[in-house]
Design a protein around this motif. Structure first.
Motif, short mmCIF file in Angstrom:
data_model
loop_
_atom_site.label_atom_id
_atom_site.label_comp_id
_atom_site.label_asym_id
_atom_site.label_seq_id
_atom_site.Cartn_x
_atom_site.Cartn_y
_atom_site.Cartn_z
N UNK A 1 28.43 16.37 15.20
CA UNK A 1 29.21 15.28 14.60
C UNK A 1 30.01 14.55 15.67
N UNK A 2 30.57 15.29 16.61
CA UNK A 2 31.35 14.66 17.68
C UNK A 2 30.45 13.79 18.55
N UNK A 3 29.26 14.29 18.90
CA UNK A 3 28.32 13.47 19.68
C UNK A 3 27.85 12.26 18.88
N UNK A 4 27.65 12.46 17.59
CA UNK A 4 27.13 11.39 16.73
C UNK A 4 28.11 10.26 16.47
N UNK A 5 29.39 10.49 16.74
CA UNK A 5 30.40 9.44 16.51
C UNK A 5 30.06 8.15 17.23
#
Length: 194
Positions: free
Chosen positions: A82-86
Motif C-alpha cells: 500500500x505504501x509503494x502503491x501510493x
C-alpha cells in the motif's frame, strides 16, 4: 503573462471547492506525502463533501469510524504494498486495492477520485438545470425534474454519438474494471465538436 493570469484565475476558481479539497485529502500520493500539510479549508471541504455523499446516518457513522484508520494508515493501508502503491497506482486503483477494511470510505473515495478532471461536461448539465428550474417551475416535483434532466442528457449524448457516425463506444458503467488503466481517447480531441 496575461494568458497565464487567465489560466491561474480559472484554476483558482476550480481548485477551491469542497469536492477538490476532499479529492486532495483522499488522494494517497498527496495525503501521505511528508511535505503535505492539512489546512482548515481542506478539512472543512472534506467534511462538507462527506456530509453530502453519506446518504444515511449509518454511512456517516461508518465514515466517522473509518476516518482515523485512513489518517493513521492502519491495517491494509499501512502495508508495504500500500505504501509503494501510493505513488505508483492511480488513486482509484489504490483505494480499490487497499481500502477494503474501510468499505464506506473506500466507496466514497473511489466515487470522488474517479470524477473527470474537466468541468466541460458539467457546463451543459448546469445550463439545462438552470433553464428547467426557473421561478415558474419551482413547484415541480423533484422526481419529474430529475426524469426530464435525465432524458435531456441522454438525448444530448445520443446526438453526440450520431454526429460521430457511430464511432463512439457507449460506456457501460457496470462493466468498468476499476483496477484497469485509465481510459484514453482513440482519436485526437476536436474542440469544434465539443
Amino acid at each position: 503573462m496575461p494568458i497565464w493570469e487567465i489560466v491561474d484565475r480559472r484554476w483558482k476558481l476550480q481548485l477551491h471547492s469542497p469536492l477538490q479539497a476532499a479529492a486532495a485529502f483522499l488522494n494517497p500520493s498527496i495525503f501521505y506525502n511528508p511535505n503535505f500539510k492539512i489546512d482548515l479549508r481542506m478539512r472543512n471541504g472534506f467534511q462538507d463533501t462527506m456530509i453530502k455523499m453519506a446518504t444515511t446516518n449509518q454511512d456517516k457513522i461508518e465514515i466517522t469510524k473509518e476516518h482515523p484508520i485512513y489518517i493513521n494508515a492502519q491495517g491494509a493501508l499501512g502495508t508495504e504494498f500500500a505504501i509503494m502503491g501510493r505513488t505508483l497506482n492511480s488513486p482509484g486503483d489504490w483505494w480499490a486495492g487497499y481500502g477494503y477494511e474501510i468499505p464506506t470510505l473506500q466507496r466514497v473515495a473511489i466515487k470522488i477520485l474517479s470524477q473527470p478532471c474537466s468541468s466541460h461536461w458539467c457546463r451543459w448539465n448546469w445550463s439545462t438545470f438552470e433553464s428547467v428550474h426557473t421561478k415558474k417551475r419551482n413547484r415541480a416535483e423533484l422526481e419529474k425534474f430529475n426524469d426530464l434532466l435525465f432524458a435531456h442528457c441522454n438525448l444530448w449524448l445520443q446526438a453526440i454519438t450520431q454526429s460521430h457516425d457511430g464511432k463512439c463506444k457507449p460506456v457501460i458503467y457496470d462493466e468498468i474494471d476499476v483496477s484497469s488503466e485509465w481510459p484514453t481517447e482513440m482519436e485526437p480531441f476536436d474542440p469544434s465538436l465539443g
